[in-house]
Design a protein around this motif. Structure first.
Motif, mmCIF file in Angstrom:
data_model
loop_
_atom_site.group_PDB
_atom_site.id
_atom_site.type_symbol
_atom_site.label_atom_id
_atom_site.label_comp_id
_atom_site.label_asym_id
_atom_site.label_seq_id
_atom_site.Cartn_x
_atom_site.Cartn_y
_atom_site.Cartn_z
ATOM 1 N N TYR A 4 0.837 -1.201 0.000
ATOM 2 C CA TYR A 4 0.000 0.000 0.000
ATOM 3 C C TYR A 4 0.869 1.248 0.000
ATOM 4 O O TYR A 4 1.965 1.252 0.559
ATOM 5 C CB TYR A 4 -0.931 0.021 1.220
ATOM 6 C CG TYR A 4 -1.901 -1.120 1.211
ATOM 7 C CD1 TYR A 4 -3.056 -1.060 0.434
ATOM 8 C CD2 TYR A 4 -1.659 -2.271 1.939
ATOM 9 C CE1 TYR A 4 -3.938 -2.126 0.389
ATOM 10 C CE2 TYR A 4 -2.538 -3.340 1.898
ATOM 11 C CZ TYR A 4 -3.671 -3.259 1.130
ATOM 12 O OH TYR A 4 -4.540 -4.313 1.076
ATOM 13 N N ILE A 14 0.470 5.456 0.817
ATOM 14 C CA ILE A 14 -0.367 6.490 1.424
ATOM 15 C C ILE A 14 0.207 7.840 0.994
ATOM 16 O O ILE A 14 1.361 8.139 1.273
ATOM 17 C CB ILE A 14 -0.377 6.369 2.961
ATOM 18 C CG1 ILE A 14 -0.807 4.952 3.370
ATOM 19 C CG2 ILE A 14 -1.284 7.422 3.578
ATOM 20 C CD1 ILE A 14 -0.580 4.639 4.835
ATOM 21 N N ASN A 45 7.983 1.070 7.350
ATOM 22 C CA ASN A 45 7.511 1.919 6.260
ATOM 23 C C ASN A 45 8.672 2.606 5.568
ATOM 24 O O ASN A 45 9.776 2.661 6.103
ATOM 25 C CB ASN A 45 6.500 2.938 6.786
ATOM 26 C CG ASN A 45 7.131 3.997 7.668
ATOM 27 O OD1 ASN A 45 7.588 5.007 7.176
ATOM 28 N ND2 ASN A 45 7.154 3.765 8.982
ATOM 29 N N ALA A 88 4.981 10.059 -0.189
ATOM 30 C CA ALA A 88 4.148 8.905 0.100
ATOM 31 C C ALA A 88 4.860 7.984 1.075
ATOM 32 O O ALA A 88 6.088 7.908 1.102
ATOM 33 C CB ALA A 88 3.846 8.148 -1.188
ATOM 34 N N LEU A 135 -1.612 -2.634 7.366
ATOM 35 C CA LEU A 135 -2.633 -1.696 6.906
ATOM 36 C C LEU A 135 -3.621 -1.318 8.003
ATOM 37 O O LEU A 135 -3.873 -0.131 8.228
ATOM 38 C CB LEU A 135 -3.382 -2.243 5.685
ATOM 39 C CG LEU A 135 -4.489 -1.322 5.150
ATOM 40 C CD1 LEU A 135 -3.901 -0.012 4.641
ATOM 41 C CD2 LEU A 135 -5.288 -2.015 4.066
ATOM 42 N N LEU A 190 -4.106 2.424 9.478
ATOM 43 C CA LEU A 190 -5.372 3.149 9.338
ATOM 44 C C LEU A 190 -5.864 3.657 10.691
ATOM 45 O O LEU A 190 -6.379 4.777 10.798
ATOM 46 C CB LEU A 190 -6.434 2.258 8.689
ATOM 47 C CG LEU A 190 -6.218 1.918 7.214
ATOM 48 C CD1 LEU A 190 -7.268 0.926 6.746
ATOM 49 C CD2 LEU A 190 -6.215 3.171 6.351
ATOM 50 N N LEU A 228 -3.717 6.639 11.658
ATOM 51 C CA LEU A 228 -4.101 7.797 10.851
ATOM 52 C C LEU A 228 -5.409 8.400 11.359
ATOM 53 O O LEU A 228 -5.558 9.618 11.446
ATOM 54 C CB LEU A 228 -4.243 7.414 9.379
ATOM 55 C CG LEU A 228 -2.952 7.242 8.597
ATOM 56 C CD1 LEU A 228 -3.239 6.629 7.237
ATOM 57 C CD2 LEU A 228 -2.234 8.578 8.444
ATOM 58 N N PRO A 261 -4.656 11.683 4.946
ATOM 59 C CA PRO A 261 -3.914 11.467 3.702
ATOM 60 C C PRO A 261 -4.733 11.930 2.502
ATOM 61 O O PRO A 261 -5.969 11.984 2.556
ATOM 62 C CB PRO A 261 -3.698 9.957 3.665
ATOM 63 C CG PRO A 261 -4.788 9.399 4.505
ATOM 64 C CD PRO A 261 -5.114 10.430 5.533
ATOM 65 N N ILE A 272 -5.127 6.667 -0.312
ATOM 66 C CA ILE A 272 -4.480 5.397 0.028
ATOM 67 C C ILE A 272 -4.725 4.467 -1.141
ATOM 68 O O ILE A 272 -5.863 4.296 -1.591
ATOM 69 C CB ILE A 272 -5.057 4.799 1.324
ATOM 70 C CG1 ILE A 272 -4.883 5.789 2.486
ATOM 71 C CG2 ILE A 272 -4.394 3.458 1.639
ATOM 72 C CD1 ILE A 272 -5.578 5.373 3.765
ATOM 73 N N TYR A 273 -3.646 3.870 -1.641
ATOM 74 C CA TYR A 273 -3.719 3.046 -2.845
ATOM 75 C C TYR A 273 -3.111 1.673 -2.595
ATOM 76 O O TYR A 273 -2.101 1.547 -1.903
ATOM 77 C CB TYR A 273 -2.945 3.706 -3.993
ATOM 78 C CG TYR A 273 -3.529 5.013 -4.439
ATOM 79 C CD1 TYR A 273 -4.355 5.072 -5.556
ATOM 80 C CD2 TYR A 273 -3.266 6.197 -3.759
ATOM 81 C CE1 TYR A 273 -4.896 6.283 -5.976
ATOM 82 C CE2 TYR A 273 -3.808 7.405 -4.171
ATOM 83 C CZ TYR A 273 -4.622 7.440 -5.274
ATOM 84 O OH TYR A 273 -5.159 8.626 -5.688
ATOM 85 N N LYS A 307 -7.137 2.909 -5.973
ATOM 86 C CA LYS A 307 -7.492 3.755 -4.824
ATOM 87 C C LYS A 307 -8.468 3.034 -3.920
ATOM 88 O O LYS A 307 -9.455 2.462 -4.372
ATOM 89 C CB LYS A 307 -8.072 5.072 -5.287
ATOM 90 C CG LYS A 307 -8.282 6.035 -4.144
ATOM 91 C CD LYS A 307 -8.585 7.437 -4.613
ATOM 92 C CE LYS A 307 -8.600 8.367 -3.404
ATOM 93 N NZ LYS A 307 -8.721 9.759 -3.789
#
Length: 90
Positions: A8, A10, A32, A48, A56, A60, A63, A70, A73-74, A87
């Protein structure tokens, strides 16, 4: 090619936000990488954070509890050496 099993990405609209969240994730033991966002999903000078699949949900939650939202998030999808991004609507 996807690095370090990253699944992922972000995206943040501010470098400062990216640096802050990078440190937040590290303090909470989320591996990360902070680097320039792919131009295909961030047209400007965005940064990113790339994370692994296993992190994940924890990311989340962190965050959500921070005051930083953000830009997107992809999910990173690699097929036959080509990378695309999907996305997530979270």
């Amino acid at each position: 090619m996807v690095k370090n099993n990253e699944k992922y990405v972000i995206i943040f609209s501010s470098n400062y936000h990216g640096y802050y969240i990078e440190q937040l994730f590290k303090r909470n033991e989320i591996k990360n990488t902070l680097r320039k966002a792919p131009i295909s999903i961030a047209k400007s000078c965005h940064y990113a954070i790339y994370i692994q699949d296993k992190d994940l949900e924890k990311a989340l939650e962190l965050l959500k509890n921070s005051r930083i939202s953000p830009q997107g998030i992809y999910e990173i999808i690699e097929i036959s050496g080509y990378i695309t991004y999907k996305k997530l609507h979270i």
